[in-house]
Design a protein around this motif. Structure first.
Motif, PDB file in Angstrom:
ATOM      1  N   THR A   1     -19.030 -18.932 -25.147  1.00 26.12           N
ATOM      2  CA  THR A   1     -18.899 -19.769 -26.318  1.00 26.12           C
ATOM      3  C   THR A   1     -17.682 -19.752 -26.801  1.00 26.12           C
ATOM      4  N   TRP A   2     -16.547 -18.975 -26.692  1.00 24.40           N
ATOM      5  CA  TRP A   2     -15.346 -19.203 -27.299  1.00 24.40           C
ATOM      6  C   TRP A   2     -14.442 -19.364 -26.166  1.00 24.40           C
ATOM      7  N   GLY A   3     -13.584 -20.277 -26.471  1.00 20.10           N
ATOM      8  CA  GLY A   3     -12.411 -20.509 -25.649  1.00 20.10           C
ATOM      9  C   GLY A   3     -12.752 -21.255 -24.073  1.00 20.10           C
ATOM     10  N   GLN A   4     -13.867 -21.761 -24.093  1.00 14.67           N
ATOM     11  CA  GLN A   4     -14.311 -22.386 -22.909  1.00 14.67           C
ATOM     12  C   GLN A   4     -13.495 -23.416 -22.233  1.00 14.67           C
ATOM     13  N   ARG A   5     -13.004 -24.023 -23.169  1.00 12.69           N
ATOM     14  CA  ARG A   5     -12.020 -25.174 -22.667  1.00 12.69           C
ATOM     15  C   ARG A   5     -10.674 -24.636 -22.061  1.00 12.69           C
ATOM     16  N   THR A   6     -10.091 -23.664 -22.779  1.00  8.70           N
ATOM     17  CA  THR A   6      -8.965 -23.036 -22.077  1.00  8.70           C
ATOM     18  C   THR A   6      -9.313 -22.775 -20.672  1.00  8.70           C
ATOM     19  N   LEU A   7     -10.614 -21.710 -20.473  1.00 15.50           N
ATOM     20  CA  LEU A   7     -10.892 -21.001 -19.403  1.00 15.50           C
ATOM     21  C   LEU A   7     -11.173 -22.291 -18.158  1.00 15.50           C
ATOM     22  N   ARG A   8     -11.706 -23.335 -18.610  1.00 20.74           N
ATOM     23  CA  ARG A   8     -11.907 -24.623 -17.636  1.00 20.74           C
ATOM     24  C   ARG A   8     -10.650 -24.717 -17.256  1.00 20.74           C
ATOM     25  N   THR A   9      -9.675 -24.943 -17.945  1.00 17.25           N
ATOM     26  CA  THR A   9      -8.470 -25.329 -17.564  1.00 17.25           C
ATOM     27  C   THR A   9      -7.725 -24.636 -16.679  1.00 17.25           C
ATOM     28  N   ILE A  10      -7.934 -23.097 -17.045  1.00 18.50           N
ATOM     29  CA  ILE A  10      -7.204 -21.906 -16.271  1.00 18.50           C
ATOM     30  C   ILE A  10      -7.873 -22.060 -14.740  1.00 18.50           C
ATOM     31  N   LEU A  11      -9.301 -22.513 -14.937  1.00 17.14           N
ATOM     32  CA  LEU A  11      -9.840 -22.353 -13.716  1.00 17.14           C
ATOM     33  C   LEU A  11      -9.350 -23.400 -12.475  1.00 17.14           C
ATOM     34  N   MET A  12      -8.883 -24.490 -13.122  1.00 16.46           N
ATOM     35  CA  MET A  12      -8.554 -25.761 -12.326  1.00 16.46           C
ATOM     36  C   MET A  12      -6.970 -25.310 -11.763  1.00 16.46           C
ATOM     37  N   PHE A  13      -6.282 -24.209 -12.137  1.00 16.49           N
ATOM     38  CA  PHE A  13      -5.023 -23.815 -12.007  1.00 16.49           C
ATOM     39  C   PHE A  13      -4.614 -24.060 -10.350  1.00 16.49           C
ATOM     40  N   PRO A  14      -5.824 -23.387  -9.587  1.00 14.64           N
ATOM     41  CA  PRO A  14      -5.288 -23.311  -8.093  1.00 14.64           C
ATOM     42  C   PRO A  14      -5.365 -24.531  -7.361  1.00 14.64           C
ATOM     43  N   MET A  15      -6.097 -25.474  -8.002  1.00 16.90           N
ATOM     44  CA  MET A  15      -6.147 -26.779  -7.522  1.00 16.90           C
ATOM     45  C   MET A  15      -4.953 -27.529  -7.824  1.00 16.90           C
ATOM     46  N   MET A  16      -4.222 -27.059  -8.599  1.00 15.06           N
ATOM     47  CA  MET A  16      -2.757 -27.944  -8.800  1.00 15.06           C
ATOM     48  C   MET A  16      -1.647 -27.526  -8.035  1.00 15.06           C
TER      49      MET A  16
ATOM     50  N   LEU B   1     -21.078 -21.104  -7.808  1.00 16.89           N
ATOM     51  CA  LEU B   1     -22.252 -20.915  -8.716  1.00 16.89           C
ATOM     52  C   LEU B   1     -22.111 -19.889  -9.784  1.00 16.89           C
ATOM     53  N   GLY B   2     -21.457 -18.554  -9.207  1.00 16.26           N
ATOM     54  CA  GLY B   2     -21.532 -17.418 -10.301  1.00 16.26           C
ATOM     55  C   GLY B   2     -20.620 -17.911 -11.378  1.00 16.26           C
ATOM     56  N   ILE B   3     -19.454 -18.426 -11.039  1.00 17.40           N
ATOM     57  CA  ILE B   3     -18.530 -18.599 -12.160  1.00 17.40           C
ATOM     58  C   ILE B   3     -19.017 -19.427 -13.029  1.00 17.40           C
ATOM     59  N   ALA B   4     -19.532 -20.813 -12.551  1.00 20.41           N
ATOM     60  CA  ALA B   4     -20.165 -21.815 -13.401  1.00 20.41           C
ATOM     61  C   ALA B   4     -21.300 -20.984 -14.518  1.00 20.41           C
ATOM     62  N   LEU B   5     -21.915 -20.380 -13.776  1.00 18.64           N
ATOM     63  CA  LEU B   5     -23.089 -19.629 -14.472  1.00 18.64           C
ATOM     64  C   LEU B   5     -22.708 -18.790 -15.645  1.00 18.64           C
ATOM     65  N   MET B   6     -21.531 -18.013 -15.444  1.00 12.81           N
ATOM     66  CA  MET B   6     -21.071 -17.205 -16.147  1.00 12.81           C
ATOM     67  C   MET B   6     -20.037 -18.103 -17.452  1.00 12.81           C
ATOM     68  N   MET B   7     -19.380 -19.084 -16.895  1.00 12.52           N
ATOM     69  CA  MET B   7     -18.584 -19.964 -17.942  1.00 12.52           C
ATOM     70  C   MET B   7     -19.731 -20.464 -18.916  1.00 12.52           C
ATOM     71  N   ASN B   8     -20.796 -20.738 -18.404  1.00 14.55           N
ATOM     72  CA  ASN B   8     -22.001 -21.432 -19.250  1.00 14.55           C
ATOM     73  C   ASN B   8     -22.128 -20.809 -20.353  1.00 14.55           C
ATOM     74  N   LYS B   9     -22.029 -19.405 -20.348  1.00 16.80           N
ATOM     75  CA  LYS B   9     -22.468 -18.532 -21.219  1.00 16.80           C
ATOM     76  C   LYS B   9     -21.364 -18.079 -22.347  1.00 16.80           C
TER      77      LYS B   9
END
Lengths: 362, 297
Positions: free
Chosen positions: B98-113, B88-96
């Motif tokens: 404005t720049w490079g969010q797509r990259t961050l989202r991809t990085i966020l998924m690394f552990p799942m890979m 929840l914390g990460i999502a709320l911060m990510m939602n704020k």
């Protein structure tokens, strides 16, 4: 006393300037409508007053207090949104009472205020429903109810009727006007629909490209538009405009038809390029006109198309090569191609400078 | 002579019935049957000996089983709640952002890979008491300690939870972020005008809207965590001395190491109840949260 004052208010999004330093004084209890085509900055202006957008420059004062740096909750305003913006997980009753609950008002007071608002807007039967179970008109009424329970200093309406169908829109328009008569608060109302602006406003503020073009009562804007933009925006159908050149005491339209200068026209020089403007209501077939007096110019025109509206028929015809609209009262059937004898009421015609578009008035 | 023909609908369904029977139904029935026998992998003939509910009675009075069961529930509770909070914390911060969010989202998924096995090995190294990263850092910072991260019962559970949370918090973060993206902006603005502080807006408007997304993430993750095996097996193997034994490590030990497949299957059927209960619980919550938002029906 809650007057709202905007002085030199500017809104910039990066390099793009959306509102160019507008000045506006809104009196206590006044119903002011901001109207204009989309992208004119009217909603942005309203959202700056609400505190939902930062003000890039200038000052907004509510009740004499500069509110530039106050969050919305400290401005004592209410806002009705285009998409209603109801809280989907709360019942109508909870939606209405939410602001008071947040303000930690006593339970009794909340119940009383909510019941009162529900009474005014006829929501009593719907109090325990969720927004998803309401129709568009009912949702809009709840949104208005939510605005009135707080007894705010200023009501802000952001295109509240544009999601409703035509019939409901007319109904709600009347309800909003009644509401204003009851609560007597200052209302600032944004719309792109000139009919709403005309019918609701004490004063209309017509905006274009981030500037205020004209401020005035609905009739002022209708009868004395400052330029061709106002002339074509206010009133339906829009004012007919025909290019012409001043020659002595008359205007030659598109080099073919000559019309005497209206008495109201101001200083014009010989040979000046102008736009000659008149409304459909001022061009009527003789025998079917509303007024048959005053200075007039008579002309024969052939009708190309008719739009019967019941008490009147809209006639499309051709004047000096330009399609213009005329009106016919107590209409009789007219066949396309039929030639009629028209009467143009000169007192109510307008002359605009062709280059600047500004009205030339005496 | 007319041959009796099978009804058409049955013939058409037959391929599906055969496949389902082969891959699901028969193994299910077989394992259920074998849980009523003393079936040992090393002695196939035991499969034909019916012992009734003996295995189940044994499990119900087995302290080791209940210890593993309780540990699994505790593991599930702590891991799910922490993942929810962090997500929840990460999502709320990510939602704020404005720049490079797509990259961050991809990085966020690394552990799942990463394969959970590899994550297990990595954290086994990180928490190793001799050469591990954590103890090395602690020592170079001047603490003269060598904490037995994977040996002490509490520390070992902590280490495993840490690895599990590291790997899967992004499931919550991504689902909640999707919820935040889907959230209409108007009610939040209305709340601002209605006098809400940012915290009140979150508490009264954002959170109720996110609840369905949170329960979906909870359902998915509760099934995932309830079958936690790989990370635990690699990091501690359920030990030392069963200190980190969870249901699945216990079951696999019973079934494959001790070869007592009948008993292991009985454990499986008992612990499946746990998963079913969690799923029903979260689904109820999910439907309630959806009804709350007027999304039901």
């Amino acid at each position: 006393m809650t007057e709202v004052t905007l002085s030199k208010v500017v809104k910039k999004y990066g390099a793009l300037q959306a509102v160019h330093g507008i000045d506006l004084d809104i009196k206590d209890g006044e119903f002011v409508v901001l109207v204009g085509p989309s992208g004119c900055g009217k909603s942005t202006t309203l959202r700056m007053i609400a505190g939902l957008e930062d003000i890039s420059g200038g000052e907004v004062a509510i009740g004499g207090r500069v509110v530039n740096d106050l969050p919305p909750r400290e401005r004592n305003i209410s806002m009705v949104f285009q998409n209603y913006a109801l809280y989907p997980h709360m019942t109508v009753r909870e939606n209405l009472g939410f602001s008071l609950k947040i303000a930690k008002r006593p339970e009794q007071e909340i119940v009383k205020a909510v019941d009162e608002a529900a009474g005014i807007l006829g929501l009593d039967e719907l109090m325990d429903r969720k927004p998803a179970a309401l129709s568009g008109g009912q949702r809009q009424r709840v949104a208005m109810g939510r605005a009135i329970v707080r007894h705010p200093d200023v009501f802000l309406f952001d295109e509240p009727l544009s999601n409703l169908d035509a019939k409901l829109r007319t109904q709600m328009r009347v309800e909003i006007k009644k509401l204003h008569q009851k609560v007597e608060s200052t209302i600032i109302y944004v719309t792109h629909d000139q009919v709403e602006a005309m019918t609701l406003a004490d004063r209309i503020v017509l905006m274009r490209d981030g500037h205020i073009v004209q401020v005035g009562t609905p009739l002022e804007l209708f009868n004395k538009p400052v330029d061709t933009f106002v002339a074509t925006f206010i009133g339906s159908p829009p004012m007919n405009l025909v290019d012409g050149v001043v020659q002595g005491d008359s205007i030659v339209l598109n080099g073919s038809v000559s019309v005497p200068l209206p008495v109201s026209a101001g200083k014009l020089t010989n040979g000046q390029a102008v736009k000659f403007g008149f409304r459909a209501d001022n061009l009527m077939p003789i025998g079917h006109a509303v007024e048959e007096e005053g200075a007039a110019h008579e002309v024969d025109l052939s009708v190309t198309l008719t739009e019967p509206l019941g008490t009147e028929t809209l006639l499309y015809t051709n004047m000096a090569g330009v399609e213009v609209q005329a009106k016919m009262f107590n209409p009789r059937p007219v066949a396309p191609g039929e030639q009629l004898h028209f009467r143009l009421t000169l007192d109510k015609c307008h002359v605009f400078d062709a280059k600047s578009g500004q009205a030339v008035r005496g | 002579m007319t041959r009796r023909r099978l009804p058409e609908w049955f013939v058409l369904l037959l391929p599906a019935i055969i496949v389902i029977a082969a891959v699901v139904l028969i193994p299910l029935l077989f394992s259920l049957y074998s849980s009523f026998t003393p079936y040992k992998l090393t002695r196939p003939s035991t499969l034909w000996k019916w012992v009734g509910t003996y295995n189940y009675e044994k499990i119900l009075s087995d302290a080791k089983f209940w210890a593993a069961f309780g540990r699994t529930v505790l593991f599930l509770t702590i891991v799910l709640n922490l993942e929810l909070l962090f997500g929840l914390g990460i999502a709320l911060m990510m939602n704020k952002v404005t720049w490079g969010q797509r990259t961050l989202r991809t990085i966020l998924m690394f552990p799942m890979m990463f394969s959970p096995i590899l994550v297990g090995f990595q954290f086994k190294f990180i928490f190793n008491d001799n050469i591990g990263l954590v103890n090395n850092v602690l020592q170079s910072m001047g603490f003269n300690v060598a904490l037995p991260w994977l040996v002490d019962a509490k520390l070992a559970m902590f280490s495993i939870m840490f690895a599990e949370i590291w790997m899967s918090t992004s499931v919550f973060a991504i689902l909640i972020l999707a919820g935040l993206f889907a959230m209409p902006r108007d009610p939040l603005e209305a709340a601002k005008v209605d006098g809400c502080t940012p915290w009140q807006s979150f508490r009264h408007i954002t959170l109720p809207f996110l609840m369905p997304f949170i329960y979906i993430a909870m359902t998915i993750r509760s099934l995932d965590v309830a079958r936690a095996y790989d990370i635990v097996q690699i990091m501690t193997g359920g030990g030392p001395a069963r200190r980190t034994e969870l249901l699945w490590t216990l079951m696999s030990r019973t079934g494959y190491v001790d070869a007592r497949m009948g008993l292991a299957n009985a454990m499986g059927y008992v612990s499946i109840l746990l998963s079913i209960l969690f799923t029903i619980y979260f689904f109820r919550k999910l439907s309630a949260a959806r009804a709350e938002l007027g999304m039901a029906g």
